[in-house]
Design an enzyme around this catalytic site. Structure first.
Site, mmCIF file in Angstrom:
data_model
loop_
_atom_site.group_PDB
_atom_site.id
_atom_site.type_symbol
_atom_site.label_atom_id
_atom_site.label_comp_id
_atom_site.label_asym_id
_atom_site.label_seq_id
_atom_site.Cartn_x
_atom_site.Cartn_y
_atom_site.Cartn_z
ATOM 1 N N SER A 1 0.820 -1.214 0.000
ATOM 2 C CA SER A 1 0.000 0.000 0.000
ATOM 3 C C SER A 1 0.853 1.263 0.000
ATOM 4 O O SER A 1 1.957 1.270 0.560
ATOM 5 C CB SER A 1 -0.873 -0.017 1.262
ATOM 6 O OG SER A 1 -1.365 1.266 1.549
ATOM 7 N N THR B 1 -6.019 2.839 -6.593
ATOM 8 C CA THR B 1 -7.265 2.781 -5.813
ATOM 9 C C THR B 1 -8.051 4.061 -6.020
ATOM 10 O O THR B 1 -7.523 5.158 -5.829
ATOM 11 C CB THR B 1 -6.947 2.565 -4.322
ATOM 12 O OG1 THR B 1 -6.286 1.310 -4.181
ATOM 13 C CG2 THR B 1 -8.212 2.556 -3.478
ATOM 14 N N LYS C 1 -8.676 -0.299 -8.696
ATOM 15 C CA LYS C 1 -9.379 -0.937 -7.565
ATOM 16 C C LYS C 1 -10.416 -0.002 -6.963
ATOM 17 O O LYS C 1 -10.113 1.166 -6.693
ATOM 18 C CB LYS C 1 -8.352 -1.310 -6.494
ATOM 19 C CG LYS C 1 -8.931 -1.805 -5.182
ATOM 20 C CD LYS C 1 -7.826 -2.368 -4.314
ATOM 21 C CE LYS C 1 -8.299 -2.777 -2.945
ATOM 22 N NZ LYS C 1 -8.472 -1.655 -2.035
ATOM 23 N N HIS D 1 -13.722 -1.703 -0.904
ATOM 24 C CA HIS D 1 -12.675 -1.364 0.064
ATOM 25 C C HIS D 1 -12.926 -2.074 1.406
ATOM 26 O O HIS D 1 -12.696 -1.513 2.473
ATOM 27 C CB HIS D 1 -12.647 0.158 0.267
ATOM 28 C CG HIS D 1 -11.292 0.727 0.553
ATOM 29 N ND1 HIS D 1 -10.599 1.505 -0.347
ATOM 30 C CD2 HIS D 1 -10.493 0.660 1.645
ATOM 31 C CE1 HIS D 1 -9.454 1.891 0.188
ATOM 32 N NE2 HIS D 1 -9.361 1.388 1.399
HETATM 33 C C1 FMN Z 1 -6.708 -2.474 7.811
HETATM 34 C C2 FMN Z 1 -6.966 -2.249 6.367
HETATM 35 C C3 FMN Z 1 -6.215 -1.311 5.681
HETATM 36 C C4 FMN Z 1 -6.444 -1.089 4.316
HETATM 37 N N1 FMN Z 1 -5.651 -0.195 3.626
HETATM 38 C C5 FMN Z 1 -5.809 -0.043 2.297
HETATM 39 C C6 FMN Z 1 -4.927 0.777 1.546
HETATM 40 O O1 FMN Z 1 -3.999 1.368 2.086
HETATM 41 N N2 FMN Z 1 -5.150 0.891 0.218
HETATM 42 C C7 FMN Z 1 -6.156 0.235 -0.432
HETATM 43 O O2 FMN Z 1 -6.315 0.358 -1.636
HETATM 44 N N3 FMN Z 1 -7.000 -0.572 0.261
HETATM 45 C C8 FMN Z 1 -6.840 -0.737 1.590
HETATM 46 N N4 FMN Z 1 -7.664 -1.570 2.281
HETATM 47 C C9 FMN Z 1 -8.693 -2.339 1.560
HETATM 48 C C10 FMN Z 1 -8.134 -3.683 1.088
HETATM 49 O O3 FMN Z 1 -7.185 -3.519 0.080
HETATM 50 C C11 FMN Z 1 -9.250 -4.572 0.528
HETATM 51 O O4 FMN Z 1 -9.965 -3.882 -0.455
HETATM 52 C C12 FMN Z 1 -10.231 -5.055 1.605
HETATM 53 O O5 FMN Z 1 -9.559 -5.357 2.808
HETATM 54 C C13 FMN Z 1 -10.974 -6.291 1.104
HETATM 55 O O6 FMN Z 1 -11.924 -6.711 2.013
HETATM 56 P P1 FMN Z 1 -11.665 -7.891 3.085
HETATM 57 O O7 FMN Z 1 -10.884 -7.259 4.211
HETATM 58 O O8 FMN Z 1 -13.032 -8.300 3.483
HETATM 59 O O9 FMN Z 1 -10.865 -8.972 2.388
HETATM 60 C C14 FMN Z 1 -7.455 -1.801 3.646
HETATM 61 C C15 FMN Z 1 -8.202 -2.756 4.353
HETATM 62 C C16 FMN Z 1 -7.965 -2.990 5.691
HETATM 63 C C17 FMN Z 1 -8.769 -4.037 6.405
#
Ligand code: FMN
Length: 410
Positions: free
Chosen positions: A136, A186, A276, A300
């Site tokens: 990320s 994203t 994304k 997300h």
């Molecule tokens: C703690 C956390 C931090 C995240 N940080 C980012 C990020 O920095 N950039 C991003 O594109 N998505 C981020 N996401 C979203 C994830 O990339 C992803 O889309 C999401 O976790 C998918 O759902 P799931 O947790 O049910 O698998 C984050 C998700 C979580 C849980």
């Protein structure tokens, strides 16, 4: 009347197969976890509340996330019988290279907060499993350190567009130089979602010590020991920050980003581009026309717009609209290998896991991430066999239907 006799020694011997005790408490803990939900429970016990809630939580009423998980829970599988499933092949081509499993690690910000091994645990576990790892923009380990930790891993870089374009592009150049082969842009964060748990917990970056956080820390000494005896927790690619995550996102990210900016980014990047946070058929089609290589259907993990479309429900119409012009990937709500099978059967080329791997990380660092991947791999292979398929390409929509009560209304 049942005839009885005294048990003899040779009757008892086969029953007494004592296992060698596992001495490491971490190994014992992880081996006892049979599902991602089990890992989540261990994670919750071992992680201070603010850090656990930052990971586990979503936006507003957390409806987007619970609906996405429910949609997976409510699929019905339709097995074909009498097929040779002695061997199953879980590999496939994704964005120009072979991956051992149809899921990879999603970008997650601030990962060393969950457990000190953070991004390094994620990328080395991905390397061992032969799956892609996404770093990320908000990572807590630098691009170069992630590359050095796992030179053989397939690495993708997730970009948030900043108000300061030059700085965004400097990151992109570093990622290209470090051998990351895909840029994942994203697009669902024009502003931060309302993460109410973080606000209620007074969660800030860096974590602050208040009487409440100290009280919560006492039963979780390992986490605090790790925090205080390793490299200070900070964003590796951003200036130091103090405030909530939402405030940080709102200060940095650019709500004026449009399709034109995307075309500009596309021209700067030598490798594949995925986008994304796509949540409508129209946007998916438009991106395919714009020449992106993959579209990630995602809300997300429910952390942005609450009550957003369930990506799994959107999947068939997007696959239909996009055809072979771009790969369709999916995330949000994946908690088991069965969920991955359902998404692949409905046309997803690939899936991403966020919390599923983070629960493993919080439960036990790198071995915890290995365990999460193992659990998903085992469930995936078993489900494929039970469905009577021996490769991912054999999975078809007919294998997976949604229970009527949850099918969205036309
Ligand atoms: C703690 C956390 C931090 C995240 N940080 C980012 C990020 O920095 N950039 C991003 O594109 N998505 C981020 N996401 C979203 C994830 O990339 C992803 O889309 C999401 O976790 C998918 O759902 P799931 O947790 O049910 O698998 C984050 C998700 C979580 C849980």
């Amino acid at each position: 009347m049942t005839a009885r006799r005294l048990p003899r020694r040779h009757d008892l011997a086969p029953l007494m197969r004592f296992k060698r005790p596992v001495l490491s408490p971490r190994e014992r803990r992880l081996a006892a976890a049979l599902t991602i939900d089990d890992l989540r429970r261990v994670a919750k016990r071992r992680t201070p509340r603010a850090a656990f809630d930052y990971t586990d939580g979503a936006a507003d009423g957390e409806v987007s996330l619970s609906r996405a998980r429910q949609a997976f829970a409510d699929v019905e599988f339709h097995p074909s019988i009498l097929r040779d499933v002695s061997k199953v092949d879980t590999s496939r081509d994704v964005l120009g290279a072979r991956t051992a499993l149809p899921f990879g690690i999603a970008p997650t910000g601030f990962t060393r907060l969950m457990q000190t091994e953070g991004e390094t645990a994620g990328v080395t576990a991905a390397e061992a499993a032969g799956i892609p790892y996404t770093l990320s923009t908000m990572g807590t380990t630098s691009i170069e350190d992630v590359a050095a930790a796992a030179p053989g891993a397939r690495k993708w870089f997730q970009l948030y567009m900043w108000k300061d374009r030059d700085r965004s592009m400097a990151l992109v150049e570093r990622a290209a130089k470090a051998g990351f082969d895909t840029l994942m842009v994203t697009v669902d964060v024009p502003v931060a979602g309302a993460r109410l748990r973080d606000t209620r917990n007074g969660f800030t970056i860096p974590p602050t010590l208040t009487p409440r956080t100290v009280a919560n820390a006492l039963p979780r000494p390992t986490w605090w020991f790790n925090l205080l005896t390793t490299e200070p927790l900070a964003f590796a690619s951003l200036d130091s920050w103090s405030g909530t995550v939402g405030e940080l996102l709102d200060t940095m990210f650019d709500p004026t980003v449009t399709y034109d900016d995307l075309a500009w980014i596309r021209d700067q990047w030598p490798g594949k581009v995925s986008v994304k946070g796509v949540q409508t058929v129209d946007d998916a089609r438009r991106l395919a026309d714009a020449g992106v290589d993959a579209i990630v259907l995602s809300n997300h993990g429910g952390r942005q717009l609450d009550r957003a479309p369930v990506p799994f429900h959107l999947l068939p119409s997007v696959v239909d609209a996009v055809g072979t012009d771009a790969e369709v990937h999916l995330d949000t709500g994946i908690m088991s290998g069965q969920d991955v099978v359902a998404a692949i059967a409905h046309g997803a080329r690939f899936t991403l896991i966020g919390r599923a791997y983070l629960y493993g990380l919080m439960a036990g660092g790198r071995p915890g991430v290995d365990r999460a991947i193992d659990i998903l791999r085992g469930q995936l292979e078993r489900t494929m066999r039970l469905l009577g398929v021996s490769s991912l390409d054999e999975l078809e929509p007919r294998h997976v239907t949604a229970l009527r009560r949850l099918v969205p209304r036309d």
